[in-house]
Design a protein around this motif. Sequence first.
Motif, short mmCIF file in Angstrom:
data_model
loop_
_atom_site.label_atom_id
_atom_site.label_comp_id
_atom_site.label_asym_id
_atom_site.label_seq_id
_atom_site.Cartn_x
_atom_site.Cartn_y
_atom_site.Cartn_z
N ASP A 162 -81.96 -44.16 -20.68
CA ASP A 162 -80.65 -44.82 -20.69
C ASP A 162 -80.34 -45.44 -19.33
O ASP A 162 -79.83 -46.57 -19.25
CB ASP A 162 -79.56 -43.81 -21.04
N LEU A 163 -80.64 -44.71 -18.26
CA LEU A 163 -80.35 -45.20 -16.91
C LEU A 163 -81.13 -46.48 -16.62
O LEU A 163 -80.57 -47.49 -16.15
CB LEU A 163 -80.70 -44.11 -15.90
N VAL A 164 -82.43 -46.46 -16.90
CA VAL A 164 -83.28 -47.63 -16.66
C VAL A 164 -82.82 -48.81 -17.50
O VAL A 164 -82.74 -49.94 -17.02
CB VAL A 164 -84.76 -47.29 -16.96
N SER A 165 -82.49 -48.54 -18.76
CA SER A 165 -82.04 -49.60 -19.67
C SER A 165 -80.76 -50.25 -19.18
O SER A 165 -80.61 -51.48 -19.22
CB SER A 165 -81.84 -49.03 -21.07
N ASP A 166 -79.82 -49.44 -18.67
CA ASP A 166 -78.54 -49.98 -18.18
C ASP A 166 -78.74 -50.90 -16.99
O ASP A 166 -78.13 -51.97 -16.90
CB ASP A 166 -77.60 -48.84 -17.80
N ILE A 167 -79.60 -50.49 -16.06
CA ILE A 167 -79.82 -51.33 -14.87
C ILE A 167 -80.53 -52.62 -15.25
O ILE A 167 -80.25 -53.69 -14.68
CB ILE A 167 -80.64 -50.56 -13.82
N GLU A 168 -81.42 -52.56 -16.22
CA GLU A 168 -82.18 -53.75 -16.60
C GLU A 168 -81.32 -54.84 -17.24
O GLU A 168 -81.70 -56.01 -17.21
CB GLU A 168 -83.32 -53.35 -17.55
N VAL A 169 -80.17 -54.49 -17.80
CA VAL A 169 -79.32 -55.50 -18.41
C VAL A 169 -78.26 -56.05 -17.45
O VAL A 169 -77.49 -56.94 -17.81
CB VAL A 169 -78.62 -54.98 -19.68
N VAL A 170 -78.21 -55.51 -16.23
CA VAL A 170 -77.29 -56.04 -15.22
C VAL A 170 -77.72 -57.46 -14.84
O VAL A 170 -78.89 -57.69 -14.53
CB VAL A 170 -77.26 -55.14 -13.97
N LYS A 171 -76.79 -58.39 -14.88
CA LYS A 171 -77.12 -59.79 -14.58
C LYS A 171 -77.16 -60.07 -13.08
O LYS A 171 -78.05 -60.76 -12.59
CB LYS A 171 -76.11 -60.72 -15.26
N ASN A 172 -76.16 -59.56 -12.37
CA ASN A 172 -76.08 -59.83 -10.93
C ASN A 172 -75.66 -58.57 -10.18
O ASN A 172 -74.61 -57.99 -10.47
CB ASN A 172 -75.07 -60.94 -10.64
N VAL A 173 -76.48 -58.17 -9.21
CA VAL A 173 -76.17 -57.01 -8.38
C VAL A 173 -75.58 -57.52 -7.06
O VAL A 173 -76.18 -58.36 -6.40
CB VAL A 173 -77.43 -56.18 -8.08
N PRO A 174 -74.38 -57.03 -6.66
CA PRO A 174 -73.81 -57.45 -5.37
C PRO A 174 -74.79 -57.16 -4.23
O PRO A 174 -75.41 -56.10 -4.20
CB PRO A 174 -72.55 -56.57 -5.26
N LYS A 175 -74.93 -58.11 -3.34
CA LYS A 175 -75.91 -57.98 -2.26
C LYS A 175 -75.64 -56.75 -1.39
O LYS A 175 -76.56 -56.19 -0.80
CB LYS A 175 -75.90 -59.24 -1.39
#
Length: 207
Positions: free
Chosen positions: A106-119
């Motif tokens: 679940d954790l890996v899946s959630d991060i993979e769908v993030v479009k933009n990570v704040p720098k």
Amino acid sequence: MNKKFKIIFLSSVSLIVLLIAGLFYVGNLNGKSTKETFALGTHDKDKEELINLLVAKDYEKALSKSSKQDTDFKRDIYLISGAFLKQEEIDNEDESLISKIHDYKDLVSDIEVVKNVPKEVQSNVDALYENAKANLQYLVNKSDAVQSNLKGVPEVGMSKSEVLSTTWGNPIDINTTKTASSNKEQWVYSGYKYVYFEDGVVTTIQE
């Protein structure tokens, strides 16, 4: 003379009309620009607050403030905050092997769908993602090793680890019920098979 005067008069009137129209247009344009600038500034403040919460590692508050997910940015913040909280949950709870595998998936899946990570938190998110993938692979390999040494079938009185070492292996799902006096679990297997635990010990087997 009268004709010339008339032409001059009409030209003056036209010039005044154009001047008034131009001033009215500029006034409207300025008003619109101010409104848009104010809205943009407010939006930027919301973003800045959410980013600062992530930097401060106040993930619960960041999760709460982005829970509406009414913009792509808030949705990303919600997923990132949830991923960090999930890692804290994994670290602090004594979970079974199969539960940890599910949580890391679940954790890996959630991060993979993030479009933009704040720098400002990019390096932290990258580290979380890589660590989660590595731990997931390790646990999957460990599960496979356990599966290769399976024997027998579940029996009443067995512990969780003993059930995992039977031919039934890992369940496809786990349902947990906690009360003031006991912890109960239902392990679900394919073929409508179930194993029921109370305080870590098998009490019922259903096939």
